[in-house]
Write a protein that holds these residues in place. Sequence first.
Motif, PDB file in Angstrom:
ATOM      1  N   ALA A 107      38.607 -27.144  52.823  1.00  0.00           N
ATOM      2  CA  ALA A 107      37.738 -27.247  51.744  1.00  0.00           C
ATOM      3  C   ALA A 107      36.530 -26.308  51.922  1.00  0.00           C
ATOM      4  O   ALA A 107      35.917 -25.902  50.956  1.00  0.00           O
ATOM      5  N   ALA A 108      35.971 -26.005  52.803  1.00  0.00           N
ATOM      6  CA  ALA A 108      35.072 -24.795  53.273  1.00  0.00           C
ATOM      7  C   ALA A 108      35.535 -23.293  52.550  1.00  0.00           C
ATOM      8  O   ALA A 108      34.457 -22.794  51.941  1.00  0.00           O
ATOM      9  N   TYR A 109      36.679 -23.278  52.654  1.00  0.00           N
ATOM     10  CA  TYR A 109      37.305 -21.882  52.133  1.00  0.00           C
ATOM     11  C   TYR A 109      37.193 -22.066  50.590  1.00  0.00           C
ATOM     12  O   TYR A 109      36.812 -21.283  50.074  1.00  0.00           O
ATOM     13  N   MET A 110      37.526 -23.322  50.329  1.00  0.00           N
ATOM     14  CA  MET A 110      37.721 -23.477  48.634  1.00  0.00           C
ATOM     15  C   MET A 110      36.289 -23.826  47.864  1.00  0.00           C
ATOM     16  O   MET A 110      36.307 -23.959  47.145  1.00  0.00           O
ATOM     17  N   LEU A 111      35.408 -23.714  48.756  1.00  0.00           N
ATOM     18  CA  LEU A 111      33.965 -24.118  48.305  1.00  0.00           C
ATOM     19  C   LEU A 111      33.236 -23.134  47.494  1.00  0.00           C
ATOM     20  O   LEU A 111      32.670 -22.243  48.225  1.00  0.00           O
ATOM     21  N   TYR A 112      33.411 -23.091  46.250  1.00  0.00           N
ATOM     22  CA  TYR A 112      32.727 -22.035  45.515  1.00  0.00           C
ATOM     23  C   TYR A 112      32.076 -22.753  44.207  1.00  0.00           C
ATOM     24  O   TYR A 112      32.209 -24.028  44.273  1.00  0.00           O
ATOM     25  N   ILE A 145      42.025 -22.898  40.084  1.00  0.00           N
ATOM     26  CA  ILE A 145      41.206 -21.783  39.812  1.00  0.00           C
ATOM     27  C   ILE A 145      41.226 -20.440  41.044  1.00  0.00           C
ATOM     28  O   ILE A 145      41.440 -19.371  40.471  1.00  0.00           O
ATOM     29  N   GLY A 146      41.537 -21.072  42.129  1.00  0.00           N
ATOM     30  CA  GLY A 146      41.697 -19.938  43.132  1.00  0.00           C
ATOM     31  C   GLY A 146      43.057 -19.003  42.914  1.00  0.00           C
ATOM     32  O   GLY A 146      42.865 -18.162  43.039  1.00  0.00           O
ATOM     33  N   ILE A 147      44.056 -19.894  42.628  1.00  0.00           N
ATOM     34  CA  ILE A 147      45.318 -19.361  42.558  1.00  0.00           C
ATOM     35  C   ILE A 147      45.162 -18.421  41.274  1.00  0.00           C
ATOM     36  O   ILE A 147      45.705 -17.085  41.414  1.00  0.00           O
ATOM     37  N   ALA A 148      44.477 -18.662  40.026  1.00  0.00           N
ATOM     38  CA  ALA A 148      44.423 -18.107  38.977  1.00  0.00           C
ATOM     39  C   ALA A 148      43.593 -16.854  39.582  1.00  0.00           C
ATOM     40  O   ALA A 148      43.983 -15.517  38.901  1.00  0.00           O
TER      41      ALA A 148
END
Length: 238
Positions: A107-112, A145-148
């Motif tokens: 979650a920290a990595y994906m927190l944007y 969104i990250g994959i995109a």
Amino acid sequence: MSYSPATQQFLKGAKDGLPFHIVIWPFAAIFGAIATQAGLNVAEVMGFSILVIAGSAQLAALQLMTENAPTVIVLATALAVNLRMGMYSAAITPHIGKASLATRAFAAYMLYDQPYALASIKFEKEPDLSLSEKLGYFFGVAIPIGIAWYLLTLAGALLGEMIPTDVGVDFAVPITFLAVVAPMLKTLAHVASALTSVVLVLVLSFMPYGTGLLVAAVAALLVGAQVESWMEKRKAAA
């Protein structure tokens, strides 16, 4: 077909995040193209996007790198641009802080910006969501969104000069930030901090290598903290 509550929230998050793809797709492709035109190879471009996963910081760092700015300035600028992630983390911890260490790390990595903005609004409106439902919604926004971002960055890096980098989508980044930040300006401290950063970035635009941004970021944090302290003292006195 019946889905678990967490899966339902994941799908809801993915749906709510769809409008952001309008910005992410061209932005990622243009970043990939600009990075390759600046001299980075495909592996370096993808490492940049996968490790940093923060478009504004990546563009700021890339611009400074092309200007041969000192490494410390590049790192400090990227850090200043991403200081908001620390505030995001503090704000979202009460909601997902009881998850496992591995889940919190992901979650920290994906927190944007986008998952934080949508998740914070969701959690405020629906405080009775379970931990798994909150995580489902958060990752539902963040993962697609990250994959995109990865895929379109790769496409931009591979196509390189075939992608025009002057198509005028640069306006999309500030518009996205406004959409994310505006709902969060709920107190005088927030507004004071935002105004301070805007004014100082404009006033200090003459400083080399964008170092005015660093000064503005620090000043905005100090002003926000000072106003918050003043407001708490005033409330206590009342």
